[in-house]
Design a protein around this motif. Structure first.
Motif, PDB file in Angstrom:
ATOM      1  N   LYS A  28       0.853  -1.183   0.000  1.00 56.77           N
ATOM      2  CA  LYS A  28       0.000   0.000   0.000  1.00 56.77           C
ATOM      3  C   LYS A  28       0.890   1.234   0.000  1.00 56.77           C
ATOM      4  CE  LYS A  28      -4.250  -1.569   2.314  1.00 56.77           C
ATOM      5  NZ  LYS A  28      -5.220  -0.932   1.428  1.00 56.77           N
ATOM      6  N   PRO A  29       0.431   2.338  -0.614  1.00 59.36           N
ATOM      7  CA  PRO A  29       1.261   3.545  -0.654  1.00 59.36           C
ATOM      8  C   PRO A  29       1.313   4.238   0.700  1.00 59.36           C
ATOM      9  CG  PRO A  29      -0.878   3.965  -1.640  1.00 59.36           C
ATOM     10  CD  PRO A  29      -0.825   2.491  -1.365  1.00 59.36           C
ATOM     11  N   CYS A  30       2.438   4.884   0.992  1.00 61.10           N
ATOM     12  CA  CYS A  30       2.590   5.660   2.229  1.00 61.10           C
ATOM     13  C   CYS A  30       1.922   7.022   2.075  1.00 61.10           C
ATOM     14  CB  CYS A  30       4.072   5.865   2.544  1.00 61.10           C
ATOM     15  SG  CYS A  30       4.929   4.384   3.114  1.00 61.10           S
ATOM     16  N   PHE A  31       1.489   7.559   3.201  1.00 63.47           N
ATOM     17  CA  PHE A  31       0.972   8.924   3.262  1.00 63.47           C
ATOM     18  C   PHE A  31       1.991   9.767   4.012  1.00 63.47           C
ATOM     19  CE2 PHE A  31      -1.490  12.323   5.334  1.00 63.47           C
ATOM     20  CZ  PHE A  31      -2.104  12.881   4.227  1.00 63.47           C
ATOM     21  N   LYS A  38       2.521   0.530  10.213  1.00 59.94           N
ATOM     22  CA  LYS A  38       1.111   0.199  10.160  1.00 59.94           C
ATOM     23  C   LYS A  38       0.935  -1.223   9.640  1.00 59.94           C
ATOM     24  CE  LYS A  38      -1.685   3.213   8.201  1.00 59.94           C
ATOM     25  NZ  LYS A  38      -2.429   3.963   7.154  1.00 59.94           N
ATOM     26  N   LEU A  39       0.056  -1.976  10.283  1.00 64.19           N
ATOM     27  CA  LEU A  39      -0.400  -3.265   9.775  1.00 64.19           C
ATOM     28  C   LEU A  39      -1.866  -3.104   9.397  1.00 64.19           C
ATOM     29  CD1 LEU A  39       1.139  -5.801  12.331  1.00 64.19           C
ATOM     30  CD2 LEU A  39       2.221  -4.691  10.361  1.00 64.19           C
ATOM     31  N   VAL A  40      -2.210  -3.420   8.145  1.00 62.88           N
ATOM     32  CA  VAL A  40      -3.563  -3.201   7.632  1.00 62.88           C
ATOM     33  C   VAL A  40      -4.156  -4.524   7.160  1.00 62.88           C
ATOM     34  CG1 VAL A  40      -5.006  -1.787   6.134  1.00 62.88           C
ATOM     35  CG2 VAL A  40      -2.717  -0.995   6.749  1.00 62.88           C
ATOM     36  N   SER A  41      -5.375  -4.791   7.557  1.00 69.39           N
ATOM     37  CA  SER A  41      -6.061  -6.019   7.142  1.00 69.39           C
ATOM     38  C   SER A  41      -6.506  -5.921   5.694  1.00 69.39           C
ATOM     39  CB  SER A  41      -7.288  -6.247   8.024  1.00 69.39           C
ATOM     40  OG  SER A  41      -8.335  -5.356   7.653  1.00 69.39           O
ATOM     41  N   SER A  42      -7.046  -7.012   5.183  1.00 73.15           N
ATOM     42  CA  SER A  42      -7.729  -7.005   3.893  1.00 73.15           C
ATOM     43  C   SER A  42      -9.045  -6.248   4.004  1.00 73.15           C
ATOM     44  CB  SER A  42      -8.023  -8.439   3.460  1.00 73.15           C
ATOM     45  OG  SER A  42      -8.876  -9.062   4.417  1.00 73.15           O
ATOM     46  N   ASN A  43      -9.644  -5.925   2.865  1.00 73.12           N
ATOM     47  CA  ASN A  43     -11.025  -5.441   2.831  1.00 73.12           C
ATOM     48  C   ASN A  43     -11.935  -6.663   2.854  1.00 73.12           C
ATOM     49  OD1 ASN A  43     -11.746  -2.468   2.469  1.00 73.12           O
ATOM     50  ND2 ASN A  43      -9.929  -2.663   1.185  1.00 73.12           N
ATOM     51  N   ASP A  44     -12.557  -6.886   3.987  1.00 73.83           N
ATOM     52  CA  ASP A  44     -13.351  -8.095   4.163  1.00 73.83           C
ATOM     53  C   ASP A  44     -14.428  -7.805   5.213  1.00 73.83           C
ATOM     54  OD1 ASP A  44     -14.186 -10.731   3.927  1.00 73.83           O
ATOM     55  OD2 ASP A  44     -12.194 -11.602   4.225  1.00 73.83           O
ATOM     56  N   GLU A 240       1.988  -4.993   5.443  1.00 70.15           N
ATOM     57  CA  GLU A 240       2.979  -4.368   6.327  1.00 70.15           C
ATOM     58  C   GLU A 240       3.453  -3.055   5.709  1.00 70.15           C
ATOM     59  OE1 GLU A 240       7.172  -5.773   8.405  1.00 70.15           O
ATOM     60  OE2 GLU A 240       6.586  -6.603   6.465  1.00 70.15           O
ATOM     61  N   MET A 241       3.423  -1.976   6.504  1.00 70.61           N
ATOM     62  CA  MET A 241       3.875  -0.674   6.033  1.00 70.61           C
ATOM     63  C   MET A 241       4.867  -0.075   7.019  1.00 70.61           C
ATOM     64  SD  MET A 241       0.167   0.831   4.841  1.00 70.61           S
ATOM     65  CE  MET A 241       0.851   2.333   4.120  1.00 70.61           C
ATOM     66  N   MET A 242       5.985   0.446   6.516  1.00 76.86           N
ATOM     67  CA  MET A 242       6.958   1.177   7.318  1.00 76.86           C
ATOM     68  C   MET A 242       7.268   2.463   6.558  1.00 76.86           C
ATOM     69  SD  MET A 242       9.443  -1.758   8.975  1.00 76.86           S
ATOM     70  CE  MET A 242       9.611  -2.804   7.521  1.00 76.86           C
ATOM     71  N   CYS A 243       6.689   3.547   7.000  1.00 75.31           N
ATOM     72  CA  CYS A 243       6.710   4.797   6.235  1.00 75.31           C
ATOM     73  C   CYS A 243       7.438   5.910   7.002  1.00 75.31           C
ATOM     74  CB  CYS A 243       5.285   5.236   5.948  1.00 75.31           C
ATOM     75  SG  CYS A 243       4.338   4.027   4.977  1.00 75.31           S
ATOM     76  N   PRO A 244       8.228   6.726   6.297  1.00 70.27           N
ATOM     77  CA  PRO A 244       8.373   6.770   4.841  1.00 70.27           C
ATOM     78  C   PRO A 244       9.361   5.762   4.263  1.00 70.27           C
ATOM     79  CG  PRO A 244       9.705   8.476   5.823  1.00 70.27           C
ATOM     80  CD  PRO A 244       8.960   7.821   6.956  1.00 70.27           C
ATOM     81  N   ASP A 245      10.130   5.063   5.147  1.00 65.09           N
ATOM     82  CA  ASP A 245      11.149   4.134   4.662  1.00 65.09           C
ATOM     83  C   ASP A 245      11.467   3.137   5.771  1.00 65.09           C
ATOM     84  OD1 ASP A 245      14.109   3.250   4.192  1.00 65.09           O
ATOM     85  OD2 ASP A 245      13.542   4.217   2.308  1.00 65.09           O
TER      86      ASP A 245
END
Length: 272
Positions: A28-31, A38-44, A240-245
């Motif tokens: 997923k893209p970073c903001f 951030k850990l994000v679930s599926s759309n479900d 799994e997201m680690m933003c910005p890097d």
């Protein structure tokens, strides 16, 4: 489901399968605007999220004080849950905040984690809102304390946030027009160093560190065979997201933690 109590929900095994489960996106893209994991679930068909976390230790960059409020910093740690459903996003959890002493005087510096609730606006006309829990000692939490956070859909257009631990509890039902049972949505958990007046902009260089934040477990809520259960948010169930890097993060996960949605997180604005 209106009468379901979060604490009464049973937890299924990490090895259990869910019929027709949708799996999350690979990326997923970073903001811009903050350092965050951030850990994000599926759309479900999820109904919410919960987690047990040891609140992190904080080491501020002394060169990054707010010139308008020199007792406060331009970096601000937070630990929170949230979701997106019906085009409406929520961020609900703990942020480093000012407090009131026993005489009612507001501190000039931020001294404790306090609950906050944020929602974006909705096409129904519901407005965006941000609010904090009252500045009372019953709602102050501190680095090193273990708490349980939960965010649960309790009915049409209403979610319940509960934080409990270290002998304290905060509970609030929160109106969110986009949230409804049997609606597809996603849920998340986040560890962050937010930056004052920097939303949507590139992160500002900082030596602030937030360390030893440990999630012991994370679960998603779902209805399975007519019962609401807690589903372990294991590695296969999140983006799994680690933003910005990723260079700004140190994440340690054992094999057993990977099955339960657990990990230990450190964030350093100067990188690792």
């Amino acid at each position: 489901m209106h009468k379901t109590e979060v604490k009464a929900i049973s937890k299924i095994s990490p090895a259990s399968t869910i019929p027709n489960e949708i799996w999350p996106e690979k990326q997923k893209p970073c903001f811009n605007g903050a350092y965050y994991r951030k850990l994000v679930s599926s759309n479900d068909y999820w109904l919410g999220i919960e987690g047990k976390v040891v609140l992190p230790q904080i080491y501020f960059d002394e060169t990054r004080r707010n010139p308008k409020k020199p007792q406060q910093y331009l970096d601000n740690p937070s630990v929170y849950l949230g979701g997106r459903m019906g085009g409406q996003e929520t961020d609900i959890g703990l942020t480093w905040e000012v407090i009131k002493d026993e005489h009612g005087k507001v501190s000039s510096d931020r001294k404790a984690f306090r609950p906050f609730l944020r929602r974006t606006g909705h096409q129904s006309g519901q407005l965006a809102v941000f609010e904090n829990a009252p500045a009372e000692k019953a709602y102050y939490w501190y680095p090193g304390e273990e708490v349980k956070l939960s965010l649960f859909l309790v009915g049409e257009k209403k979610i319940r946030f509960v934080i409990e631990g270290a002998g304290k509890k905060f509970q609030r039902d929160f109106d969110c027009d986009g949230y409804a049972p049997k609606t597809i949505g996603e849920f998340k958990r986040v560890n962050a160093i937010d930056q004052f007046a920097n939303e949507g902009k590139p992160v500002q260089k900082s030596n602030t560190r937030v360390e030893q934040g440990r999630w012991k477990e994370t679960n998603l809520y779902r209805e399975v065979n007519g019962k609401v259960v807690a589903v372990p948010m294991k590695k296969e169930r999140y983006t799994e997201m680690m933003c910005p890097d990723p260079k700004y993060f140190s994440v340690k996960i054992s094999d057993s933690e990977a099955l339960q949605g657990g990990e230990t997180i450190a964030i350093n604005g100067a990188g690792y």
